[in-house]
Design a protein around this motif. Structure first.
Motif, PDB file in Angstrom:
ATOM      1  N   ASN A 146       9.971   2.361  -3.396  1.00  0.00           N
ATOM      2  CA  ASN A 146       9.197   2.544  -5.035  1.00  0.00           C
ATOM      3  C   ASN A 146      10.285   3.251  -5.396  1.00  0.00           C
ATOM      4  N   ASP A 147      11.575   3.905  -4.937  1.00  0.00           N
ATOM      5  CA  ASP A 147      12.083   4.751  -5.561  1.00  0.00           C
ATOM      6  C   ASP A 147      12.286   4.794  -7.211  1.00  0.00           C
ATOM      7  N   THR A 148      13.094   5.560  -7.296  1.00  0.00           N
ATOM      8  CA  THR A 148      13.612   4.860  -8.560  1.00  0.00           C
ATOM      9  C   THR A 148      14.839   4.351  -8.711  1.00  0.00           C
ATOM     10  N   ALA A 149      15.815   4.646  -7.049  1.00  0.00           N
ATOM     11  CA  ALA A 149      17.050   4.022  -6.867  1.00  0.00           C
ATOM     12  C   ALA A 149      16.547   2.112  -6.591  1.00  0.00           C
ATOM     13  N   GLY A 150      15.411   1.755  -6.595  1.00  0.00           N
ATOM     14  CA  GLY A 150      15.282   0.364  -6.481  1.00  0.00           C
ATOM     15  C   GLY A 150      15.928  -0.309  -4.607  1.00  0.00           C
ATOM     16  N   ASN A 151      15.826   0.505  -3.870  1.00  0.00           N
ATOM     17  CA  ASN A 151      16.888   0.168  -3.248  1.00  0.00           C
ATOM     18  C   ASN A 151      15.525  -0.882  -1.978  1.00  0.00           C
ATOM     19  N   ILE A 152      16.673  -1.740  -1.668  1.00  0.00           N
ATOM     20  CA  ILE A 152      15.835  -2.963  -0.369  1.00  0.00           C
ATOM     21  C   ILE A 152      15.899  -2.320   0.451  1.00  0.00           C
ATOM     22  N   ILE A 153      14.540  -2.186   0.738  1.00  0.00           N
ATOM     23  CA  ILE A 153      13.802  -2.253   2.455  1.00  0.00           C
ATOM     24  C   ILE A 153      14.136  -3.395   3.222  1.00  0.00           C
ATOM     25  N   LEU A 154      14.292  -4.566   3.026  1.00  0.00           N
ATOM     26  CA  LEU A 154      13.960  -6.256   3.602  1.00  0.00           C
ATOM     27  C   LEU A 154      14.310  -7.247   3.073  1.00  0.00           C
ATOM     28  N   GLU A 155      14.903  -7.697   3.676  1.00  0.00           N
ATOM     29  CA  GLU A 155      14.986  -8.824   2.998  1.00  0.00           C
ATOM     30  C   GLU A 155      15.777  -9.729   3.636  1.00  0.00           C
ATOM     31  N   GLY A 156      15.055 -11.321   3.607  1.00  0.00           N
ATOM     32  CA  GLY A 156      14.919 -12.588   4.590  1.00  0.00           C
ATOM     33  C   GLY A 156      15.040 -13.260   4.129  1.00  0.00           C
ATOM     34  N   ASP A 212       0.858  -1.186  -0.138  1.00  0.00           N
ATOM     35  CA  ASP A 212       0.241  -0.179  -0.308  1.00  0.00           C
ATOM     36  C   ASP A 212       1.207   1.400  -0.268  1.00  0.00           C
ATOM     37  N   LYS A 213       1.873   1.083   0.699  1.00  0.00           N
ATOM     38  CA  LYS A 213       2.851   2.327   0.376  1.00  0.00           C
ATOM     39  C   LYS A 213       3.533   2.326  -0.432  1.00  0.00           C
ATOM     40  N   GLY A 214       3.692   1.257  -1.762  1.00  0.00           N
ATOM     41  CA  GLY A 214       3.638   1.377  -3.220  1.00  0.00           C
ATOM     42  C   GLY A 214       5.623   0.795  -3.606  1.00  0.00           C
ATOM     43  N   ASN A 215       5.167   0.043  -1.994  1.00  0.00           N
ATOM     44  CA  ASN A 215       6.829  -0.470  -2.460  1.00  0.00           C
ATOM     45  C   ASN A 215       6.630  -2.456  -3.569  1.00  0.00           C
ATOM     46  N   PHE A 216       7.859  -3.026  -3.335  1.00  0.00           N
ATOM     47  CA  PHE A 216       7.339  -4.023  -4.350  1.00  0.00           C
ATOM     48  C   PHE A 216       7.521  -4.959  -3.157  1.00  0.00           C
ATOM     49  N   VAL A 217       6.678  -6.254  -3.191  1.00  0.00           N
ATOM     50  CA  VAL A 217       7.224  -7.061  -2.245  1.00  0.00           C
ATOM     51  C   VAL A 217       7.864  -8.588  -3.722  1.00  0.00           C
ATOM     52  N   SER A 218       9.148  -8.968  -3.508  1.00  0.00           N
ATOM     53  CA  SER A 218       8.811 -10.365  -4.075  1.00  0.00           C
ATOM     54  C   SER A 218       9.594 -11.769  -3.427  1.00  0.00           C
ATOM     55  N   PHE A 219       9.191 -13.046  -3.476  1.00  0.00           N
ATOM     56  CA  PHE A 219       9.086 -13.988  -2.812  1.00  0.00           C
ATOM     57  C   PHE A 219       9.680 -14.666  -3.891  1.00  0.00           C
ATOM     58  N   THR A 220      11.015 -15.807  -3.277  1.00  0.00           N
ATOM     59  CA  THR A 220      11.204 -17.395  -4.255  1.00  0.00           C
ATOM     60  C   THR A 220      11.362 -18.149  -2.887  1.00  0.00           C
ATOM     61  N   SER A 221      11.628 -19.251  -3.655  1.00  0.00           N
ATOM     62  CA  SER A 221      11.755 -19.649  -2.367  1.00  0.00           C
ATOM     63  C   SER A 221      11.807 -20.175  -1.459  1.00  0.00           C
ATOM     64  N   ASN A 246      16.880  -6.778  13.749  1.00  0.00           N
ATOM     65  CA  ASN A 246      18.905  -6.639  13.858  1.00  0.00           C
ATOM     66  C   ASN A 246      19.413  -6.448  11.946  1.00  0.00           C
ATOM     67  N   GLU A 247      18.857  -6.506  11.062  1.00  0.00           N
ATOM     68  CA  GLU A 247      19.388  -6.665   9.797  1.00  0.00           C
ATOM     69  C   GLU A 247      17.870  -5.779   9.197  1.00  0.00           C
ATOM     70  N   VAL A 248      17.156  -5.111   9.777  1.00  0.00           N
ATOM     71  CA  VAL A 248      17.094  -3.313   8.761  1.00  0.00           C
ATOM     72  C   VAL A 248      17.368  -2.336   8.287  1.00  0.00           C
ATOM     73  N   PRO A 249      17.808  -2.457   6.751  1.00  0.00           N
ATOM     74  CA  PRO A 249      18.590  -1.526   6.371  1.00  0.00           C
ATOM     75  C   PRO A 249      19.168  -0.656   6.046  1.00  0.00           C
ATOM     76  N   THR A 250      16.664   0.455   6.040  1.00  0.00           N
ATOM     77  CA  THR A 250      16.424   1.434   6.070  1.00  0.00           C
ATOM     78  C   THR A 250      15.082   1.541   6.639  1.00  0.00           C
ATOM     79  N   VAL A 251      14.877   3.017   6.868  1.00  0.00           N
ATOM     80  CA  VAL A 251      13.450   3.126   6.672  1.00  0.00           C
ATOM     81  C   VAL A 251      12.236   2.325   6.104  1.00  0.00           C
ATOM     82  N   VAL A 252      11.675   2.331   7.013  1.00  0.00           N
ATOM     83  CA  VAL A 252      10.713   1.126   6.043  1.00  0.00           C
ATOM     84  C   VAL A 252       9.181   1.936   5.732  1.00  0.00           C
TER      85      VAL A 252
END
Length: 169
Positions: free
Chosen positions: A141-151, A124-133, A163-169
């Motif tokens: 959602n910025d043009t740079a495509g910065n990763i907000i969270l990954e796990g 809803d904040k315009g972010n892209f969420v991607s899942f793999t197996s 402990n691994e949150v890289p930026t503002v979410v």
């Protein structure tokens, strides 16, 4: 206040002197600021920074008050847990390690034992969420495509460690 009066029709009581029995029901409304203060005193610091990504929860939510950077009392509402038990929503605000490493609009829910991140709330904040197996990424959602969270995926769940949150979410 509501009161109801009742008489018993039992045979053995017909010979007894007439007595009246009062059934009393009292209802009270709780002030959420008072409830938040009481909850602060009861909730132990769990020390577990694991969050679960969840497509079924209503909002980002937790029962762990210790991870909030600040809290605003929230007036009204309950959450229904997976076992159909309910918990009152007590407060809302940010959780995280610092303001620059925080997740906004997280509910503090009385009795909730897990920390849940709502996938829709990120979208809803315009972010892209991607899942793999075996992992996931939430990309800003910025043009740079910065990763907000990954796990990573653990069993059938995708988790995040604060402990691994890289930026503002």
């Amino acid at each position: 206040m509501t009161a109801a009066w009742g008489d018993s029709d039992l045979e053995e009581e017909k010979d007894q002197p007439s007595e009246e029995m009062a059934h009393l029901c009292i209802m009270a409304k709780t002030d959420e600021k008072v409830k938040l203060q009481e909850y602060e005193d009861e909730v132990p610091v769990r020390g577990n920074n694991t969050w679960y990504l969840d497509s079924g929860c209503s909002k980002h939510e937790t029962g762990d008050k210790s991870i909030f950077l600040s809290l605003d009392a929230y007036y009204g509402g309950t959450m229904t847990f997976g076992d159909n038990m309910k918990g009152d929503i007590i407060a809302i605000k940010n959780v995280g390690m610092s303001i620059s490493h925080a997740i906004d609009n997280v509910f503090l829910v009385e009795g909730l034992q897990q920390k849940l991140l709502n996938i829709s709330q990120f979208c809803d904040k315009g972010n892209f969420v991607s899942f793999t197996s075996n992992k996931y990424k939430i990309i800003h959602n910025d043009t740079a495509g910065n990763i907000i969270l990954e796990g990573n995926r653990k069993g059938n769940t995708y988790t995040m460690d604060f402990n691994e949150v890289p930026t503002v979410v």
